[in-house]
Write a protein that holds these residues in place. Structure first.
Motif, PDB file in Angstrom:
ATOM      1  N   CYS A  22       4.291   5.504  -5.617  1.00  0.00           N
ATOM      2  CA  CYS A  22       4.331   5.404  -7.084  1.00  0.00           C
ATOM      3  C   CYS A  22       3.305   6.333  -7.725  1.00  0.00           C
ATOM      4  N   ALA A  23       2.126   6.421  -7.117  1.00  0.00           N
ATOM      5  CA  ALA A  23       1.091   7.311  -7.634  1.00  0.00           C
ATOM      6  C   ALA A  23       1.522   8.772  -7.493  1.00  0.00           C
ATOM      7  N   LEU A  41       5.557   6.789 -10.812  1.00  0.00           N
ATOM      8  CA  LEU A  41       6.526   5.727 -11.059  1.00  0.00           C
ATOM      9  C   LEU A  41       5.817   4.461 -11.540  1.00  0.00           C
ATOM     10  N   PRO A  42       6.525   3.589 -12.266  1.00  0.00           N
ATOM     11  CA  PRO A  42       5.926   2.324 -12.725  1.00  0.00           C
ATOM     12  C   PRO A  42       5.819   1.336 -11.567  1.00  0.00           C
ATOM     13  N   GLU A  43       4.629   1.261 -10.959  1.00  0.00           N
ATOM     14  CA  GLU A  43       4.466   0.473  -9.735  1.00  0.00           C
ATOM     15  C   GLU A  43       4.880  -0.988  -9.901  1.00  0.00           C
ATOM     16  N   GLU A  44       4.464  -1.592 -10.992  1.00  0.00           N
ATOM     17  CA  GLU A  44       4.783  -3.014 -11.211  1.00  0.00           C
ATOM     18  C   GLU A  44       6.300  -3.224 -11.251  1.00  0.00           C
ATOM     19  N   LYS A  45       6.987  -2.311 -11.900  1.00  0.00           N
ATOM     20  CA  LYS A  45       8.449  -2.393 -11.998  1.00  0.00           C
ATOM     21  C   LYS A  45       9.099  -2.175 -10.637  1.00  0.00           C
ATOM     22  N   VAL A  46       8.603  -1.214  -9.886  1.00  0.00           N
ATOM     23  CA  VAL A  46       9.140  -0.942  -8.549  1.00  0.00           C
ATOM     24  C   VAL A  46       8.997  -2.164  -7.658  1.00  0.00           C
ATOM     25  N   VAL A  47       7.811  -2.760  -7.634  1.00  0.00           N
ATOM     26  CA  VAL A  47       7.562  -3.939  -6.791  1.00  0.00           C
ATOM     27  C   VAL A  47       8.473  -5.089  -7.205  1.00  0.00           C
ATOM     28  N   LYS A  48       8.606  -5.308  -8.501  1.00  0.00           N
ATOM     29  CA  LYS A  48       9.458  -6.389  -9.003  1.00  0.00           C
ATOM     30  C   LYS A  48      10.915  -6.169  -8.602  1.00  0.00           C
ATOM     31  N   GLU A  81       0.834  -1.213   0.000  1.00  0.00           N
ATOM     32  CA  GLU A  81       0.000   0.000   0.000  1.00  0.00           C
ATOM     33  C   GLU A  81       0.866   1.260   0.000  1.00  0.00           C
ATOM     34  N   ALA A  82       1.921   1.238   0.818  1.00  0.00           N
ATOM     35  CA  ALA A  82       2.805   2.406   0.891  1.00  0.00           C
ATOM     36  C   ALA A  82       3.520   2.630  -0.438  1.00  0.00           C
ATOM     37  N   ILE A  83       4.000   1.550  -1.048  1.00  0.00           N
ATOM     38  CA  ILE A  83       4.685   1.668  -2.337  1.00  0.00           C
ATOM     39  C   ILE A  83       3.731   2.166  -3.403  1.00  0.00           C
ATOM     40  N   ALA A  84       2.492   1.683  -3.374  1.00  0.00           N
ATOM     41  CA  ALA A  84       1.490   2.126  -4.357  1.00  0.00           C
ATOM     42  C   ALA A  84       1.244   3.624  -4.242  1.00  0.00           C
ATOM     43  N   LYS A  85       1.160   4.127  -3.008  1.00  0.00           N
ATOM     44  CA  LYS A  85       0.930   5.558  -2.793  1.00  0.00           C
ATOM     45  C   LYS A  85       2.102   6.387  -3.306  1.00  0.00           C
TER      46      LYS A  85
END
Length: 231
Positions: A175-176, A180-187, A169-173
């Motif tokens: 990235c928004a 930023l490219p959320e999928e890439k960040v998470v990966k 949730e924190a990363i999604a916020k």
């Protein structure tokens, strides 16, 4: 940095500055980080920022944990930055300031700070640099930037990063906020955490090998000690 410089030029410069040998399992870590930084810096869209600096410093310190001799780590990092025609002090100063900020404000205020809705007088310059990322359509995202974000969250709330849902949730916020490219960040962060585990396991294996080697040397020394001198 001269954009015409090659990776080979950077490596050659590094080994000219840091002349001591680098322990086996760590040499690959140093060279991969060097190549990654080189390829970013010569990219026309890349701009240095404090979160990137935090990612570089944290990745280096985490992957080089346990390196011996300890004092060589300073020389290696300095040589890494100098080989890239950069200043290691700039990286450390920005990293420490961000770590200090994150550790004192907590995740909620950190997220507000990243989107510019909360200000801290001692970090106005850092915030200005970070907020500008959201409006930069050519922002050059990197794995090291993602590691910097992860480190911020870790400093703000160590338990949060261990919780998959809360971390997500924190990363999604973030990235928004920063586009930023959320999928890439998470990966990238999943891979980073996996690599940390692998290098920790490699350190254990290396230590076991070193201990076994020490015991063999001690046994040989003991045997040598009981052999009577030749007359």
């Amino acid at each position: 940095m001269n954009n015409n410089r090659t990776v080979s030029d950077t490596k050659r410069s590094f080994y000219t500055i840091h002349t001591r040998p680098i322990n086996s399992i760590y040499r690959r870590v140093v060279e991969e980080l060097m190549v990654e930084m080189h390829l970013l810096i010569v990219n026309a869209d890349f701009r240095y920022d404090p979160i990137y600096a935090l990612g570089v410093v944290n990745a280096f310190e985490r992957f080089m944990q346990g390196y011996l001799p300890e004092q060589d780590k300073v020389s290696i990092f300095n040589a890494l930055c100098q080989a890239l025609e950069d200043d290691s002090q700039r990286y450390h100063q920005d990293a420490r300031r961000l770590e200090g900020l994150a550790s004192r404000v907590g995740v909620r205020e950190l997220l507000f700070w990243l989107d510019g809705s909360v200000r801290f007088e001692d970090a106005v310059d850092l915030q200005r640099s970070i907020v500008s990322i959201a409006t930069n359509s050519k922002f050059k995202y990197s794995r090291l930037f993602a590691i910097g974000l992860f480190t911020l969250l870790e400093m703000a709330d160590p338990n949060l990063v261990k919780d998959r849902e809360g971390r997500g949730e924190a990363i999604a916020k973030i990235c928004a906020t920063l586009h930023l490219p959320e999928e890439k960040v998470v990966k990238d962060l999943d891979l980073y955490r996996s690599n940390l585990e692998k290098i920790a396991q490699a350190r254990i294996v290396l230590e076991d090998v070193l201990q076994a080697d020490r015991k063999k040397r001690e046994k040989r020394a003991d045997k040598a000690g009981i052999i009577p001198p030749v007359s």
